[in-house]
Design an enzyme around this catalytic site. Structure first.
Site, mmCIF file in Angstrom:
data_model
loop_
_atom_site.group_PDB
_atom_site.id
_atom_site.type_symbol
_atom_site.label_atom_id
_atom_site.label_comp_id
_atom_site.label_asym_id
_atom_site.label_seq_id
_atom_site.Cartn_x
_atom_site.Cartn_y
_atom_site.Cartn_z
ATOM 1 N N HIS A 82 -9.527 -3.741 10.152
ATOM 2 C CA HIS A 82 -9.488 -3.556 8.697
ATOM 3 C C HIS A 82 -9.947 -4.804 7.952
ATOM 4 O O HIS A 82 -10.297 -4.709 6.766
ATOM 5 C CB HIS A 82 -8.074 -3.206 8.247
ATOM 6 C CG HIS A 82 -7.803 -1.740 8.112
ATOM 7 N ND1 HIS A 82 -8.660 -0.873 7.457
ATOM 8 C CD2 HIS A 82 -6.738 -0.983 8.507
ATOM 9 C CE1 HIS A 82 -8.142 0.343 7.466
ATOM 10 N NE2 HIS A 82 -6.991 0.308 8.098
ATOM 11 N N GLY A 127 2.953 2.494 10.465
ATOM 12 C CA GLY A 127 2.850 1.815 11.736
ATOM 13 C C GLY A 127 2.626 0.331 11.544
ATOM 14 O O GLY A 127 3.223 -0.501 12.219
ATOM 15 N N ALA A 128 1.746 -0.002 10.585
ATOM 16 C CA ALA A 128 1.435 -1.403 10.317
ATOM 17 C C ALA A 128 0.613 -1.466 9.040
ATOM 18 O O ALA A 128 0.201 -0.443 8.500
ATOM 19 C CB ALA A 128 0.665 -2.031 11.486
ATOM 20 N N MET A 129 0.380 -2.695 8.565
ATOM 21 C CA MET A 129 -0.360 -2.887 7.312
ATOM 22 C C MET A 129 -1.287 -4.077 7.451
ATOM 23 O O MET A 129 -0.889 -5.144 7.923
ATOM 24 C CB MET A 129 0.637 -3.099 6.166
ATOM 25 C CG MET A 129 -0.006 -3.295 4.824
ATOM 26 S SD MET A 129 -1.004 -1.876 4.345
ATOM 27 C CE MET A 129 -2.281 -2.684 3.399
ATOM 28 N N HIS A 168 -6.620 -1.779 15.234
ATOM 29 C CA HIS A 168 -6.873 -1.069 13.977
ATOM 30 C C HIS A 168 -6.668 -1.997 12.783
ATOM 31 O O HIS A 168 -7.534 -2.101 11.901
ATOM 32 C CB HIS A 168 -5.943 0.139 13.887
ATOM 33 C CG HIS A 168 -6.106 0.948 12.647
ATOM 34 N ND1 HIS A 168 -6.876 2.089 12.596
ATOM 35 C CD2 HIS A 168 -5.601 0.795 11.401
ATOM 36 C CE1 HIS A 168 -6.845 2.593 11.384
ATOM 37 N NE2 HIS A 168 -6.063 1.826 10.638
ATOM 38 N N GLU A 169 -5.513 -2.674 12.749
ATOM 39 C CA GLU A 169 -5.235 -3.518 11.586
ATOM 40 C C GLU A 169 -6.158 -4.724 11.542
ATOM 41 O O GLU A 169 -6.577 -5.153 10.464
ATOM 42 C CB GLU A 169 -3.775 -3.950 11.594
ATOM 43 C CG GLU A 169 -2.774 -2.810 11.670
ATOM 44 C CD GLU A 169 -2.967 -1.735 10.621
ATOM 45 O OE1 GLU A 169 -3.500 -2.030 9.532
ATOM 46 O OE2 GLU A 169 -2.586 -0.577 10.878
ATOM 47 N N GLU A 213 0.851 -1.191 0.000
ATOM 48 C CA GLU A 213 0.000 0.000 0.000
ATOM 49 C C GLU A 213 0.886 1.240 0.000
ATOM 50 O O GLU A 213 1.825 1.335 0.796
ATOM 51 C CB GLU A 213 -0.908 0.027 1.231
ATOM 52 C CG GLU A 213 -1.908 1.156 1.178
ATOM 53 C CD GLU A 213 -2.899 1.141 2.348
ATOM 54 O OE1 GLU A 213 -3.784 2.012 2.370
ATOM 55 O OE2 GLU A 213 -2.792 0.268 3.225
#
Length: 869
Positions: free
Chosen positions: A312, A272-274, A308-309, A133
């Site tokens: 998603h 931060g992360a994916m 959060h991840e 991303e």
């Protein structure tokens, strides 16, 4: 892989209005990846299907690639094409095709070891990992790299078994084997996804394994993969993952859909992360934690980012974005969800205070400057520049306003409708709003302005009380300031939670209610108000607006003691602080007694949560105070703030020391109560030091050396780092010696010095950029030093311009390695219009120097030119 910063290319903007559906769809992808750190071979087989009117002229197949990348094989339906039967056009592989369906085979060679941009496939501390991303997949293989092309993926990975014993990809593992010292693993993801959600990792990793039973009774295997030495620091992240899965089922009815959920922590990461489907890749700072190395803020951030991840999986993966202009569709919604989750895990009031502080520190200045944009932008040069506080944090506030307006049941019904209608598709912000309308029979036509208009609305509120008729009139006026490209604005719909408190009774004489201000002028008439009222407005921060009132210092002090909404109570104290400080900055002599009395009352109220007290009695930052001024004078802001801080500290010295002592003996625990006491202890220590007491540095060093956790140790270090004592040098040396081998903790050492209040902070930050432990290649380290220095208003804005020159030099140096990291350093320079003429000219000069730099990346170029206006 070539560095695009070194390739001169025209910068052509992408416009939302130019969106067209893809000419070709790719229902299925099979990748065969032979991994090597210097020469990885990627074979791709794409099933392609024409997505156009059969009577329209056929378009060729265009597959995005990276600068300098060329295929070693191109085949259609099993027949290899000659070089003249395909071409490379602007980094795209173009293949003329006749017919509606084909199978395309390509092969490319890539060099992950030289990929310093950390996009696509790259090397990090012995691992090979991916970040796709927003547009990284095109650096792995040729593909229509856009989010509205959804495919199922089957991935076969082959690598040296000793060097890369663990091979991970999206979905579930469907096969594995060994061949002559090399091994392979095959993974299949049955859920169609855009290529930005693709992921794979190869390396020598160990796993913290666990499982979760879903609400329908399925067992999901969980794994958090790290270096073996880091395994003991993964327990908190695993607990957060399981809590997130249970919370999403309970609150949103969303169940996980695969049999495996893996997380991998890597050291070098732009974000931060994916949220890659089933294989999240994290910056290690958001996974690794133990009391010795992580602060309470780190623990909270890990829980929030893991949530959060994971969230998603539905708000981003199962329903993804049609195009990148819809980025807030997934990010704003998911930030709102992780904020709800974090509030439920601890103190909802403290979480709300923290979230609003972040919004005001990052997004409000963005809305007020040259980089202002709506949460659904209209154009961009480089999409990575739009991973902004507006998209994320303001986007979350917009979702929160929908929740406030529709209520709990209505909001949940709208979410259910959205997921049901758009599961497995690439959706738009309009689809989300329409689902809310259809589920609730609501008309949100005007609400859509929040998606199209930039800028922070300002609401002026006043109360008139008529004792003869026992009537109160709340008068409201709204303005939306002009922003670049949007000189005139329509009134926004602003849901305002408000209440009235009796000045004499201190009771809520008009209880909490929501009023929708949907015009430039509004009025609320309230009967039965028999005593003079005090207005509490935007309670819980029900709308992301700036409130202006005619409330007096006495009114604000009253609310700080009696308001029954915790956020509003803290907000009253903060506004009292701001009003007092702005008056001093402007050369007046404000009466500080109401503020100091209010702080004393809050500090000694045993009924209050210590974390709430710690947040509420903190003075607003110098940067936030600067945002309240038409023209910023950093020296005047520093003098006023430090002067008031010293007087609060000395006047209430006994109270600060009592609060400090009361919070000392709690032992380490992650309970909200223990975290609250540690928070208040650090705040109290800061005030004790601000008083200039002779024993302050000694108290701080004793806390530093005796601490059984990083929160207390780093809190003491932060206080010492801003001073001039011998204890400061002792603590900094000890901290470095103890943690120099731990990159995440060493980042704290750099940031403490870059953020210090010392007159010499700029000189020290510049010197640290030559330190042996500083590197431009790691985004965390770059942010810890250069990003923090740019956030230090007094140091960054040194009147001779050295702070500007230092940051601009770092932009140019980092741009050669990682354009995304360099571009994120530019925005502080873009605030040049807010400062006095001397500093303004120096900031603009550095921006012009950057704009003229040969080979500047598209990422940095866009930020620089927009900042120049």
């Amino acid at each position: 892989m070539d560095n695009p910063a070194a390739v001169a290319r025209p910068h052509t903007p992408v416009h939302r209005g130019d969106y067209r559906p893809p000419a070709w769809l790719v229902p299925a992808v099979r990748l065969d990846v032979d991994l090597d750190p210097r020469a990885t071979r990627v074979r791709a087989r794409l099933d392609v299907r024409r997505n156009a009117d059969p009577l329209a002229p056929p378009e060729p197949l265009r597959l995005d690639g990276a600068p300098g990348m060329r295929p070693t094989l191109v085949a259609v339906d099993g027949v290899e094409l000659d070089a003249g039967e395909w071409r490379i056009d602007d980094d795209r592989l173009v293949i003329p095709l006749i017919g509606a369906e084909h199978v395309i085979d390509t092969e490319v060679m890539i060099d992950p070891g030289s990929n310093t941009q950390l996009m696509g496939l790259y090397a990090s501390s012995g691992l090979l990992c991916t970040q796709c991303e927003a547009e990284g997949f095109r650096r792995i293989t040729f593909f229509p790299d856009r989010p509205d092309v959804l495919a199922t993926y089957t991935v076969r990975m082959t690598a040296d078994a000793a060097r890369y014993p663990v091979l991970l990809a999206n979905g579930d593992k469907v096969g594995e084997g060994v061949e002559e010292g090399r091994h392979w693993a095959e993974w299949h993801d049955p859920f169609p996804k855009p290529c930005y959600l693709f992921a794979m990792v190869a390396g020598d990793l160990a796993a913290n394994r666990d499982s979760f039973t879903t609400m329908s009774g399925r067992t999901v295997q969980l794994g958090i993969w790290v270096r073996e030495a880091d395994l003991p620091r993964t327990g908190h992240a695993m607990a957060a993952l399981k809590a997130s899965m249970a919370w999403d089922e309970r609150v949103y009815g969303r169940e996980y859909d695969l049999g495996i959920f893996n997380i991998v922590a890597v050291s070098d990461f732009n974000f931060g992360a994916m949220e890659n489907k089933g294989l999240n890749i994290f910056n290690s700072r958001y996974i690794l934690a133990d009391p010795e190395t992580a602060t309470d803020a780190d623990y909270d951030a890990i829980a929030g980012v893991v949530a959060h991840e994971y969230f998603h999986n539905w708000s981003g993966n199962r329903v993804t974005c049609r195009d990148w202009f819809q980025l807030s569709l997934k990010e704003g919604f998911t930030v709102y969800r992780d904020q709800q989750f974090s509030g439920d895990q601890g103190s909802r009031a403290v979480k709300r205070i923290e979230d609003v502080r972040v919004l005001r520190a990052a997004q409000f200045p963005e809305d007020a400057g040259p980089l202002a944009h709506p949460i659904r932008p209209d154009s961009y040069l480089e999409i990575s520049n739009f991973y902004t506080a507006t998209i994320y944090n303001k986007g979350a506030e917009v979702i929160g306003m929908l929740h406030t307006m529709l209520g709990d049941e209505g909001f949940r019904a709208g979410c259910d409708r959205y997921f049901k209608d758009h599961d497995g598709t690439a959706a738009t912000c309009e689809d989300f709003v329409r689902a809310m309308e259809e589920a609730n029979g609501a008309d949100l036509t005007q609400f859509r302005l929040w998606y199209t208009q930039a800028g922070t609305p300002r609401v002026r509120a006043s109360v008139r009380h008529d004792p003869d008729t026992a009537t109160a009139r709340v008068e409201l006026r709204q303005t939306v300031p002009p922003t670049p490209g949007q000189p005139e604005k329509r009134p926004m719909p602003v849901p305002l939670r408000l209440a009235l408190f009796g000045r004499a009774s201190a009771a809520a004489i008009v209880p909490d209610r929501v009023h929708l201000l949907d015009d430039a002028i509004g009025e609320i008439v309230i009967d039965g108000v028999t005593e003079p009222p005090v207005l509490s407005i935007n309670r819980g921060f029900s709308a992301p607006v700036t409130i202006e009132t005619d409330r007096t210092p006495a009114d604000l002090a009253f609310l700080s003691a009696h308001d029954d909404d915790p956020f509003a109570r803290s907000e009253a104290m903060q506004q009292l602080m701001v009003d007092t400080l702005i008056a001093a900055i402007n050369g007046r002599s404000p009466d500080e007694a109401p503020l100091i009395d209010a702080i004393a009352r809050t500090l000694t109220d045993a009924e209050l949560d210590p974390a709430f007290v710690g947040e509420t009695v903190l003075l607003p930052s110098e940067a936030f105070l600067g945002d309240q001024l038409a023209v910023v004078d950093p020296a005047a802001v520093r003098a006023a703030r430090e002067g008031l801080r010293r007087r609060i500290a000395t006047t209430l010295d006994a109270e600060w020391r009592a609060a400090y002592q009361a919070a000392c003996d709690n032992g380490f625990s992650l309970s909200p109560e223990a975290k609250g006491r540690r928070r208040l202890r650090t705040v109290a220590l800061g005030y004790i030091a601000a008083a200039g007491a002779n024993d302050a540095a000694g108290i701080a060093l004793r806390q530093f050396e005796a601490a059984d956790n990083m929160t207390d140790r780093f809190g003491a270090l932060g206080v010492l780092a801003s001073g001039t004592s011998a204890e400061r040098e002792t603590a900094l040396a000890q901290f470095h010696d103890c943690y120099r081998a731990d990159p995440l903790v060493l980042d704290k050492w750099f940031s403490a010095q870059a953020l210090s209040m010392r007159e010499t902070a700029l000189d020290e930050a510049i010197a640290l950029s030559a330190h042996a432990d500083f590197t431009l290649a790691n985004p965390n380290r770059l942010r810890a030093l250069v990003g923090c220095l740019a956030a230090n208003q007094y140091a960054f804005h040194a009147p001779d311009g050295r702070g500007y020159r230092f940051v601009a030099d770092m932009v140019l140096a980092a741009d050669r390695l990682n354009p995304q990291s360099s571009a994120r350093l530019v925005p502080p320079l873009g605030r040049w219009r807010r400062f006095e003429p001397g500093r303004s000219a120096l900031m603009r000069m550095e921006l012009e120097r950057l704009a003229a730099a040969p080979g500047l990346s598209k990422d940095a170029f866009e930020q620089v030119t927009r900042s120049l206006g």
